[in-house]
Design a protein around this motif. Structure first.
Motif, PDB file in Angstrom:
ATOM      1  N   TRP A  99       0.833  -1.197   0.000  1.00  0.00           N
ATOM      2  CA  TRP A  99       0.000   0.000   0.000  1.00  0.00           C
ATOM      3  C   TRP A  99       0.876   1.258   0.000  1.00  0.00           C
ATOM      4  O   TRP A  99       0.627   2.203  -0.758  1.00  0.00           O
ATOM      5  CB  TRP A  99      -0.940  -0.015   1.224  1.00  0.00           C
ATOM      6  N   MET A 100       1.929   1.275   0.838  1.00  0.00           N
ATOM      7  CA  MET A 100       2.815   2.441   0.917  1.00  0.00           C
ATOM      8  C   MET A 100       3.562   2.647  -0.389  1.00  0.00           C
ATOM      9  O   MET A 100       3.684   3.781  -0.874  1.00  0.00           O
ATOM     10  CB  MET A 100       3.799   2.294   2.085  1.00  0.00           C
ATOM     11  N   VAL A 101       4.055   1.565  -0.983  1.00  0.00           N
ATOM     12  CA  VAL A 101       4.790   1.676  -2.251  1.00  0.00           C
ATOM     13  C   VAL A 101       3.857   2.175  -3.351  1.00  0.00           C
ATOM     14  O   VAL A 101       4.224   3.059  -4.131  1.00  0.00           O
ATOM     15  CB  VAL A 101       5.445   0.330  -2.623  1.00  0.00           C
ATOM     16  N   LYS A 102       2.649   1.623  -3.418  1.00  0.00           N
ATOM     17  CA  LYS A 102       1.699   2.067  -4.449  1.00  0.00           C
ATOM     18  C   LYS A 102       1.347   3.544  -4.274  1.00  0.00           C
ATOM     19  O   LYS A 102       1.210   4.282  -5.252  1.00  0.00           O
ATOM     20  CB  LYS A 102       0.446   1.201  -4.423  1.00  0.00           C
ATOM     21  N   LYS A 103       1.224   3.994  -3.024  1.00  0.00           N
ATOM     22  CA  LYS A 103       0.935   5.405  -2.749  1.00  0.00           C
ATOM     23  C   LYS A 103       2.084   6.283  -3.256  1.00  0.00           C
ATOM     24  O   LYS A 103       1.863   7.320  -3.890  1.00  0.00           O
ATOM     25  CB  LYS A 103       0.718   5.599  -1.252  1.00  0.00           C
TER      26      LYS A 103
ATOM     27  N   ALA B  96       4.506   9.727  -7.603  1.00  0.00           N
ATOM     28  CA  ALA B  96       5.579   9.917  -8.581  1.00  0.00           C
ATOM     29  C   ALA B  96       5.087   9.729 -10.025  1.00  0.00           C
ATOM     30  O   ALA B  96       5.896   9.693 -10.952  1.00  0.00           O
ATOM     31  CB  ALA B  96       6.724   8.953  -8.285  1.00  0.00           C
ATOM     32  N   ASN B  97       3.778   9.580 -10.192  1.00  0.00           N
ATOM     33  CA  ASN B  97       3.173   9.405 -11.515  1.00  0.00           C
ATOM     34  C   ASN B  97       3.641   8.154 -12.248  1.00  0.00           C
ATOM     35  O   ASN B  97       3.770   8.150 -13.481  1.00  0.00           O
ATOM     36  CB  ASN B  97       3.384  10.645 -12.397  1.00  0.00           C
ATOM     37  N   VAL B  98       3.894   7.083 -11.506  1.00  0.00           N
ATOM     38  CA  VAL B  98       4.240   5.803 -12.116  1.00  0.00           C
ATOM     39  C   VAL B  98       2.942   5.155 -12.583  1.00  0.00           C
ATOM     40  O   VAL B  98       1.973   5.085 -11.832  1.00  0.00           O
ATOM     41  CB  VAL B  98       4.962   4.885 -11.091  1.00  0.00           C
TER      42      VAL B  98
END
Length: 139
Positions: free
Chosen positions: A67-71, A76-78
């Motif tokens: 969840w933190m990485v996806k946020k 970062a507009n990935v």
């Protein structure tokens, strides 16, 4: 050696699927051919609704790490894995699904996103793809 990148996608971890698709898209955008050979846990991500379902390889923490990485990725507009796969296919990237893994894990063609898959094959299919490749990776 040909101008081709062939990647074995063995892991179903979210970050490793990102890596495979980013490298595959990069190869295609630089004029190389690209094939992704999905096997074992990587093949699970080709199931309908399965692309985004994989855990994070490190620090998953019961889903909190993912969840933190996806946020952070959103900030970062990935782009999403779905968009990366769409781009990969539009650029001419090939997807190969491992038939042996399908048999072992009880996965049927109708379980998979068949619109993404170009070929179903075993180790001989991978070897045929990789024998003339200038880049081969195992993720």
């Amino acid at each position: 050696m040909g101008n081709k990148a062939v990647i074995v996608v063995h892991s179903g971890d979210m970050d490793k699927i990102y890596s495979a698709l980013i490298i595959g898209n990069g190869a295609l955008s630089m004029g190389l051919e690209s094939s992704l050979y999905f096997t074992f846990w990587g093949l699970q991500r080709l199931k309908k609704g399965g692309l985004e379902a994989g855990p994070l390889s490190k620090m998953h923490m019961l889903g909190l790490g993912k969840w933190m990485v996806k946020k952070r990725m959103t900030k970062a507009n990935v782009v999403s894995l779905e968009k990366l796969m769409q781009d990969y296919k539009e650029l001419g990237g090939r997807i190969i699904a491992c038939e042996m893994t399908m048999e072992i894990m009880g996965i049927k063609k109708e379980d998979l996103r068949t619109d993404w898959i170009d070929e179903y094959g075993a180790v001989g299919t991978y070897i045929h793809e990789a024998k003339d490749a200038s880049i081969t990776l195992f993720i």
